[in-house]
Design an enzyme around this catalytic site. Structure first.
Site, PDB file in Angstrom:
ATOM      1  N   SER A  11       0.893  -1.332   0.047  1.00  0.00           N
ATOM      2  CA  SER A  11      -0.137  -0.022   0.017  1.00  0.00           C
ATOM      3  C   SER A  11       0.830   1.227  -0.168  1.00  0.00           C
ATOM      4  O   SER A  11       1.595   1.333  -0.926  1.00  0.00           O
ATOM      5  CB  SER A  11      -0.908   0.012   1.104  1.00  0.00           C
ATOM      6  N   HIS A  70      -7.529  -4.935  -2.037  1.00  0.00           N
ATOM      7  CA  HIS A  70      -6.235  -4.528  -1.731  1.00  0.00           C
ATOM      8  C   HIS A  70      -5.156  -4.984  -0.620  1.00  0.00           C
ATOM      9  O   HIS A  70      -5.994  -5.795   0.410  1.00  0.00           O
ATOM     10  CB  HIS A  70      -6.502  -2.815  -1.081  1.00  0.00           C
ATOM     11  N   GLU A  95      -9.364  -3.516  -7.044  1.00  0.00           N
ATOM     12  CA  GLU A  95      -8.703  -2.155  -6.447  1.00  0.00           C
ATOM     13  C   GLU A  95      -8.990  -0.706  -6.999  1.00  0.00           C
ATOM     14  O   GLU A  95      -8.659  -0.931  -8.343  1.00  0.00           O
ATOM     15  CB  GLU A  95      -7.138  -2.224  -6.146  1.00  0.00           C
TER      16      GLU A  95
END
Length: 319
Positions: free
Chosen positions: A144, A269, A239
């Site tokens: 991320s 995600h 995502e």
């Protein structure tokens, strides 16, 4: 691959959350609680330490590391998260490669907005180099926001005339603070974790009024990755940040960088966090471990020549 597993993960991520903006501490506590549910593999040990000026978590195989170092950057939108919340990912990479990992506890916004995180991750890398670690034995990995830091830390290292690491692995990387990827709209409602609004709130804390049109904030749009090491970008089709990875891969390819874009269907995600629950997560981590062991080079005191794949089997056997 199990449709039932994917449905279970999707339902878990779609559980009702408090409406409206929440205090930063509430966001952090909620993320800690969620990540505490992830499975951390057996056969590793952790030690609190420091790396440069910041705390870090050292994660090692319980039976001893076989060479090579993963410098890991946890996720959390630059606002939440810690080495502890990322332990399911670092632990799985360590267990699968036999390498040790340092997970950097970089400073978070809003208390410490951009560029604090990049300054800290660069300092962590510099500390490894200053300790005598060969850059060919170091790889960057992250998820991320931390996946974005794998790229921007490489940019910062190159700008500082430091040697670059041997490889980059990024899980669902955040690589565009402008939020201009088409997937921001085409995956809206499909993504069970993020919305444009939630990303805007945490993004504003990190930006603190700065223009996102900067390579260090939006490398998928603006960075020149010329000279970068081989990259593996893993992302799921569910995502809103999907196009962060696809556009970064295109930029890297155009710059002559070896890049693997690894897209998994119908997963959310940082789906790799669900190792032990979701088959696709374990398979993706196996591919990431193989990629890392193929690119790490370690040196022994008895030889000046580099040897490949020294982190350990089984992945190293494919080199």
């Amino acid at each position: 691959m199990s449709k039932e597993q994917r449905a279970m993960v999707n339902a878990m991520l779609r559980q009702p959350r408090p409406e409206g903006p929440r205090p930063v501490e509430a966001i952090r506590a909620g993320f800690r609680a969620m990540m505490a549910e992830m499975i951390v593999p057996d056969g590793i040990r952790t030690t609190a330490t420091t790396l440069g000026p910041r705390p870090a978590l050292l994660v090692e195989p319980a039976d001893g590391a076989r060479g090579g170092t993963i410098l890991y950057f946890h996720g959390g939108g630059f606002v939440f998260g810690s080495p502890e919340t990322g332990l399911s990912l670092t632990g799985n990479l360590v267990a699968r490669t036999g390498c040790r990992a340092y997970s950097s506890d970089y400073r978070l916004a809003p208390e410490h907005p951009f560029p604090a995180a990049v300054e800290d991750t660069l300092s962590a890398y510099r500390a490894l180099l200053d300790s005598g670690e060969d850059p060919s034995a170091i790889v960057f990995a992250g998820d991320s926001a931390g996946g974005g830091l794998t790229v921007t830390t490489c940019l910062a290292a190159r700008d500082a005339n430091l040697p670059l690491p041997a490889a980059i692995v990024a899980f669902s990387a955040g690589l565009d603070a402008t939020r201009t990827g088409e997937s921001m709209d085409t995956k809206a409602g499909i993504d069970p974790f993020f919305t444009r609004e939630s990303l805007a709130r945490t993004g504003a804390m990190y930006l603190a009024g700065q223009d996102p049109l900067q390579p260090m904030l939006s490398p998928a749009v603006l960075a020149d990755p010329t000279g970068f090491p081989p990259m593996l970008l893993q992302v799921g089709t569910n995502e809103v940040l999907l196009d962060d990875s696809t556009r970064m891969a295109a930029r890297a390819r155009a710059a002559g960088v070896d890049v693997v874009l690894d897209v998994t269907a119908d997963v959310p995600h940082v789906f790799q966090s669900f190792a032990g629950v979701l088959d696709e997560a374990d398979e993706a981590l196996d591919r990431a471990a193989l990629f890392l062991t193929q690119h790490i080079r370690t040196r022994t005191p008895d030889t000046a020549s580099a040897s490949a794949g020294q982190c350990g089997s089984p992945a190293g056997e494919f080199v």
